[in-house]
Scaffold this active site. Structure first.
Site, PDB file in Angstrom:
ATOM      1  N   ASP A 133     -25.772 -12.693  16.910  1.00  0.00           N
ATOM      2  CA  ASP A 133     -24.444 -12.095  16.778  1.00  0.00           C
ATOM      3  C   ASP A 133     -24.330 -11.370  15.435  1.00  0.00           C
ATOM      4  O   ASP A 133     -24.961 -11.764  14.453  1.00  0.00           O
ATOM      5  CB  ASP A 133     -23.387 -13.209  16.868  1.00  0.00           C
ATOM      6  CG  ASP A 133     -22.003 -12.640  17.152  1.00  0.00           C
ATOM      7  OD1 ASP A 133     -21.889 -11.466  17.537  1.00  0.00           O
ATOM      8  OD2 ASP A 133     -21.019 -13.390  16.978  1.00  0.00           O
ATOM      9  N   ASN A 188     -20.442  -9.565  28.232  1.00  0.00           N
ATOM     10  CA  ASN A 188     -20.682  -8.318  27.491  1.00  0.00           C
ATOM     11  C   ASN A 188     -20.502  -7.061  28.347  1.00  0.00           C
ATOM     12  O   ASN A 188     -20.470  -5.947  27.817  1.00  0.00           O
ATOM     13  CB  ASN A 188     -22.076  -8.308  26.841  1.00  0.00           C
ATOM     14  CG  ASN A 188     -22.198  -9.240  25.652  1.00  0.00           C
ATOM     15  OD1 ASN A 188     -23.262  -9.785  25.374  1.00  0.00           O
ATOM     16  ND2 ASN A 188     -21.104  -9.457  24.915  1.00  0.00           N
TER      17      ASN A 188
HETATM   18  C1  FPP Z   1     -24.337  -9.244  19.298  1.00  0.00           C
HETATM   19  O1  FPP Z   1     -23.849  -8.513  18.210  1.00  0.00           O
HETATM   20  C2  FPP Z   1     -25.563  -8.635  19.806  1.00  0.00           C
HETATM   21  C3  FPP Z   1     -25.738  -8.156  21.065  1.00  0.00           C
HETATM   22  C4  FPP Z   1     -24.720  -8.189  22.118  1.00  0.00           C
HETATM   23  C5  FPP Z   1     -26.993  -7.520  21.443  1.00  0.00           C
HETATM   24  C6  FPP Z   1     -28.234  -8.217  20.957  1.00  0.00           C
HETATM   25  C7  FPP Z   1     -29.317  -7.239  20.975  1.00  0.00           C
HETATM   26  C8  FPP Z   1     -30.307  -7.135  20.072  1.00  0.00           C
HETATM   27  C9  FPP Z   1     -30.498  -8.078  18.964  1.00  0.00           C
HETATM   28  C10 FPP Z   1     -31.215  -5.984  20.191  1.00  0.00           C
HETATM   29  C11 FPP Z   1     -32.563  -6.241  20.696  1.00  0.00           C
HETATM   30  C12 FPP Z   1     -32.757  -7.377  21.609  1.00  0.00           C
HETATM   31  C13 FPP Z   1     -33.874  -7.509  22.349  1.00  0.00           C
HETATM   32  C14 FPP Z   1     -34.077  -8.698  23.175  1.00  0.00           C
HETATM   33  C15 FPP Z   1     -34.891  -6.485  22.361  1.00  0.00           C
HETATM   34  P1  FPP Z   1     -22.437  -7.846  18.377  1.00  0.00           P
HETATM   35  O2  FPP Z   1     -22.621  -6.482  18.934  1.00  0.00           O
HETATM   36  O3  FPP Z   1     -21.567  -8.753  19.184  1.00  0.00           O
HETATM   37  O4  FPP Z   1     -21.960  -7.781  16.905  1.00  0.00           O
HETATM   38  P2  FPP Z   1     -20.445  -7.927  16.397  1.00  0.00           P
HETATM   39  O5  FPP Z   1     -20.005  -9.308  16.783  1.00  0.00           O
HETATM   40  O6  FPP Z   1     -20.593  -7.756  14.939  1.00  0.00           O
HETATM   41  O7  FPP Z   1     -19.670  -6.853  17.068  1.00  0.00           O
END
Ligand code: FPP
Length: 233
Positions: A22, A70
């Protein structure tokens, strides 16, 4: 398993580590950049986390990449993430094979774009013999939905689905980004997991942060409902 077996010392690293990745969006917006840049940086961090876990002897690593909730994100961000997952899997495949890392995906496949499902299935086939570490990536995953789907079946079908759905118990859950919740991730499997909530955004998660979390994990006495070791005469 005897009670004494349950009270053996905690290993140095978790056998099964689950990571809720996250804080990608915040990492980017704090730098005045678009959210997608946070996801790209997050993908770099995924590579480092996987390599480090394999190096230090984690047996199973399960990463929460995209929850079924999501889908509520803007369509462009969802599409970007799916493309990123597919290209990351393609690019890392040779390294996964070379390092004996088995890759598999958990979650629903029926709503994912075909190129992503193809990349996943190729990686699952080509890494199937990997024995060093099992890397699972959760995409379109909901712990509650997967359990409900299994429990709605009856008899032998239910037993078979539960068997396929429930993963080995999680020893340690790490969540980055400062929130302190599980967000529908591996709820059953985390029944006795130790929990580590880190105030670092996922793209900034370092191998030193992981080592600190593992050291803290190793210092905890996991009793699984038994009495503390020091109170056994
Ligand atoms: C949460 O951060 C992250 C995600 C929903 C996506 C996770 C994806 C990756 C780490 C990229 C690569 C992954 C793989 C398996 C290749 P957020 O967007 O919720 O952040 P925020 O809470 O700050 O908005």
């Amino acid at each position: 398993m005897s009670p004494m077996r349950l009270l053996t010392a905690v290993p140095r690293v978790p056998g099964h580590l689950a990571v809720i990745m996250d804080g990608n969006g915040r990492w980017a917006t704090q730098r005045g950049r678009p959210r997608w840049m946070g996801h790209v940086r997050g993908a770099h961090t995924v590579r480092e986390v996987v390599a480090h876990c394999a190096r230090v002897g984690v047996g199973q690593l399960t990463l929460y990449a995209f929850s079924s909730d999501n889908w509520k994100r803007p369509r462009e961000e969802v599409g970007f993430l799916f493309d990123l997952f597919a290209s990351h899997i393609d690019r890392q495949l040779a390294s996964l094979v070379a390092n004996g890392i088995r890759f598999s995906m958990i979650g629903r496949r029926d709503r994912l774009p075909r190129p992503l499902v193809d990349a996943i299935e190729v990686a699952e086939r080509r890494t199937a013999a990997g024995r060093r570490m099992h890397l699972r990536v959760a995409i379109d995953y909901s712990s509650r939905e997967s359990m409900q789907g299994a429990l709605a079946l009856d008899g032998a079908r239910q037993a078979a689905r539960l068997d396929a759905t429930i993963l080995p118990p999680v020893d340690l859950v790490i969540r980055t980004g400062g929130e302190r919740r599980l967000s529908d991730f591996l709820l059953w499997e985390s029944a006795y997991a130790e929990l580590a909530f880190l105030d670092v955004n996922f793209p900034d998660l370092s191998t030193a942060d992981l080592d600190a979390a593992f050291a803290d994990f190793a210092s905890r006495e996991r009793r699984f409902g038994a009495v503390p070791i020091k109170e056994i005469a």
